[in-house]
Design a protein around this motif. Structure first.
Motif, PDB file in Angstrom:
ATOM      1  N   VAL A  29       3.834   5.508   2.708  1.00  0.00           N
ATOM      2  CA  VAL A  29       4.258   6.403   1.625  1.00  0.00           C
ATOM      3  C   VAL A  29       3.058   6.760   0.764  1.00  0.00           C
ATOM      4  O   VAL A  29       2.058   6.042   0.753  1.00  0.00           O
ATOM      5  N   PRO A  30       3.147   7.859   0.015  1.00  0.00           N
ATOM      6  CA  PRO A  30       2.071   8.166  -0.931  1.00  0.00           C
ATOM      7  C   PRO A  30       2.042   7.135  -2.059  1.00  0.00           C
ATOM      8  O   PRO A  30       3.072   6.587  -2.453  1.00  0.00           O
ATOM      9  N   VAL A  31       0.846   6.896  -2.595  1.00  0.00           N
ATOM     10  CA  VAL A  31       0.678   5.943  -3.701  1.00  0.00           C
ATOM     11  C   VAL A  31      -0.166   6.606  -4.784  1.00  0.00           C
ATOM     12  O   VAL A  31      -1.256   7.121  -4.500  1.00  0.00           O
ATOM     13  N   THR A  61      -6.759   4.909  -6.472  1.00  0.00           N
ATOM     14  CA  THR A  61      -5.951   5.898  -7.193  1.00  0.00           C
ATOM     15  C   THR A  61      -6.471   6.157  -8.610  1.00  0.00           C
ATOM     16  O   THR A  61      -5.796   6.820  -9.401  1.00  0.00           O
ATOM     17  N   GLN A  62      -7.654   5.659  -8.924  1.00  0.00           N
ATOM     18  CA  GLN A  62      -8.243   5.942 -10.232  1.00  0.00           C
ATOM     19  C   GLN A  62      -8.482   7.438 -10.392  1.00  0.00           C
ATOM     20  O   GLN A  62      -8.710   8.159  -9.419  1.00  0.00           O
ATOM     21  N   GLY A  63      -8.449   7.879 -11.638  1.00  0.00           N
ATOM     22  CA  GLY A  63      -8.787   9.270 -11.914  1.00  0.00           C
ATOM     23  C   GLY A  63      -7.770  10.273 -11.415  1.00  0.00           C
ATOM     24  O   GLY A  63      -8.111  11.442 -11.189  1.00  0.00           O
ATOM     25  N   GLY A  64      -6.530   9.825 -11.220  1.00  0.00           N
ATOM     26  CA  GLY A  64      -5.484  10.743 -10.798  1.00  0.00           C
ATOM     27  C   GLY A  64      -5.399  10.981  -9.306  1.00  0.00           C
ATOM     28  O   GLY A  64      -4.613  11.830  -8.856  1.00  0.00           O
ATOM     29  N   GLN A  65      -6.169  10.245  -8.525  1.00  0.00           N
ATOM     30  CA  GLN A  65      -6.102  10.402  -7.077  1.00  0.00           C
ATOM     31  C   GLN A  65      -4.769   9.878  -6.553  1.00  0.00           C
ATOM     32  O   GLN A  65      -4.255   8.867  -7.026  1.00  0.00           O
ATOM     33  N   VAL A  66      -4.212  10.550  -5.557  1.00  0.00           N
ATOM     34  CA  VAL A  66      -3.007  10.100  -4.877  1.00  0.00           C
ATOM     35  C   VAL A  66      -3.354   9.853  -3.415  1.00  0.00           C
ATOM     36  O   VAL A  66      -3.881  10.749  -2.733  1.00  0.00           O
ATOM     37  N   LEU A  67      -3.097   8.638  -2.964  1.00  0.00           N
ATOM     38  CA  LEU A  67      -3.324   8.336  -1.553  1.00  0.00           C
ATOM     39  C   LEU A  67      -2.109   8.804  -0.761  1.00  0.00           C
ATOM     40  O   LEU A  67      -0.984   8.355  -1.013  1.00  0.00           O
ATOM     41  N   PRO A  68      -2.287   9.690   0.215  1.00  0.00           N
ATOM     42  CA  PRO A  68      -1.138  10.168   0.976  1.00  0.00           C
ATOM     43  C   PRO A  68      -0.663   9.141   2.000  1.00  0.00           C
ATOM     44  O   PRO A  68      -1.397   8.211   2.365  1.00  0.00           O
ATOM     45  N   ALA A  69       0.569   9.314   2.441  1.00  0.00           N
ATOM     46  CA  ALA A  69       1.046   8.529   3.576  1.00  0.00           C
ATOM     47  C   ALA A  69       0.088   8.731   4.741  1.00  0.00           C
ATOM     48  O   ALA A  69      -0.440   9.822   4.957  1.00  0.00           O
ATOM     49  N   GLY A  70      -0.145   7.664   5.503  1.00  0.00           N
ATOM     50  CA  GLY A  70      -1.102   7.721   6.605  1.00  0.00           C
ATOM     51  C   GLY A  70      -2.488   7.246   6.243  1.00  0.00           C
ATOM     52  O   GLY A  70      -3.346   7.113   7.129  1.00  0.00           O
ATOM     53  N   SER A  71      -2.743   6.983   4.956  1.00  0.00           N
ATOM     54  CA  SER A  71      -4.042   6.439   4.560  1.00  0.00           C
ATOM     55  C   SER A  71      -4.255   5.074   5.195  1.00  0.00           C
ATOM     56  O   SER A  71      -3.315   4.293   5.344  1.00  0.00           O
ATOM     57  N   GLN A  86       5.118  -3.853   1.215  1.00  0.00           N
ATOM     58  CA  GLN A  86       6.270  -3.025   1.552  1.00  0.00           C
ATOM     59  C   GLN A  86       5.896  -1.553   1.702  1.00  0.00           C
ATOM     60  O   GLN A  86       6.715  -0.754   2.199  1.00  0.00           O
ATOM     61  N   LEU A  87       4.701  -1.173   1.299  1.00  0.00           N
ATOM     62  CA  LEU A  87       4.251   0.210   1.402  1.00  0.00           C
ATOM     63  C   LEU A  87       3.527   0.487   2.719  1.00  0.00           C
ATOM     64  O   LEU A  87       3.112   1.617   2.966  1.00  0.00           O
ATOM     65  N   VAL A  88       3.373  -0.540   3.552  1.00  0.00           N
ATOM     66  CA  VAL A  88       2.617  -0.442   4.804  1.00  0.00           C
ATOM     67  C   VAL A  88       3.582  -0.347   5.982  1.00  0.00           C
ATOM     68  O   VAL A  88       4.563  -1.095   6.042  1.00  0.00           O
ATOM     69  N   ASP A  89       3.302   0.553   6.919  1.00  0.00           N
ATOM     70  CA  ASP A  89       4.184   0.677   8.074  1.00  0.00           C
ATOM     71  C   ASP A  89       3.554   0.229   9.382  1.00  0.00           C
ATOM     72  O   ASP A  89       4.259   0.016  10.370  1.00  0.00           O
TER      73      ASP A  89
END
Length: 258
Positions: free
Chosen positions: A107-109, A213-223, A124-127
């Protein structure tokens, strides 16, 4: 952070990457006096070399020598992410070998989610998970003897990452007894069991996600993040083939043709 103090280190590393050579670390040690400055160098080099595709799931490395130590992190160039079996004639200065487990986000984080994570909630965020071989390399002439902050600035001595086939991640996996075997051409296979420095690859997730995710970064699903070595740093040379196998998980292979 203003780049003026770290710009000479950025320039030197960019030139080393472009010329496929190493450069003396000593002149840059006084200017890189904090982790923040080292991370600024990472970012500056990445921007100059246009390593990242906007919107694409990123690849990272993270880890530390113990649970009490501060983890360090580096986003990895997409050009050096290979699927196993891999073969390369890249002119590495070093061919250090780390057998690892890589994990993939389902999932995105964002920073708000990352702020409250611990080991169990992050898991739980890892697939998915896979076997990884990280090739350790350096743009510093001193290699592994360069100052720690300069190694951090240089992607924590990253060269390339080879990923095996993905399989579902089990948050309750018994990492304490997990066996890993590394085979390098011409040398006896070496076996390791329960030797991850943090005892559990998933332990790295919460700190990594907060950093990334510092500085407003969003890690997408698949990272993807690779989580630290099980075998220390073993040494390969030109012409060697390396195979890392984790019982019950899979294997990864790389052949160095140069």
């Amino acid at each position: 952070m203003p780049l003026s103090s770290v710009q000479p280190a950025i320039d030197a590393l960019v030139q080393a990457w472009c010329d496929h050579r190493t450069t003396d670390a000593a002149p840059f040690a006084p200017a890189i006096a904090s982790a923040a400055q080292a991370y600024a160098v990472q970012q500056g080099v990445a921007e100059r070399l246009a390593w990242f595709t906007p919107g694409a799931p990123p690849y990272w490395k993270t880890g530390g020598p113990s649970r009490q130590a501060v983890q360090t992190h580096a986003r990895l160039p997409e050009r050096g992410i290979w699927h196993s079996p891999a073969s390369t004639d890249w002119p590495f200065a070093m061919r250090g070998i780390e057998a690892e487990i890589a994990l993939r986000l389902a999932v995105p984080v964002d920073a708000a989610l990352a702020a409250g994570l611990d080991r169990d909630s992050a898991s739980q965020l890892v697939d998915a998970m896979t076997v990884a071989i990280e090739v350790v390399d350096s743009r510093w002439t001193q290699g592994g003897q360069a100052p720690d902050l300069l190694k951090l600035a240089d992607l924590q001595s990253h060269g390339a990452l080879v990923l095996g086939d993905w399989l579902p991640f089990d948050a309750e996996h018994d990492w304490a007894t997990q066996r890993c075997r590394v085979e390098i051409s011409g040398a006896p296979a070496q076996t390791f069991a329960g030797t991850h420095s943090l005892g559990d690859p998933a332990w790295v997730l919460a700190a990594w996600l907060r950093h990334a995710t510092q500085g407003g970064q969003v890690l997408p699903a698949g990272s993807v993040v690779t989580t630290g070595t099980w075998c220390g740093v073993l040494q390969a040379k030109a012409g060697d083939t390396v195979v890392a196998t984790f019982d019950g998980i899979g294997s990864a292979r790389i052949a160095f043709s140069a």
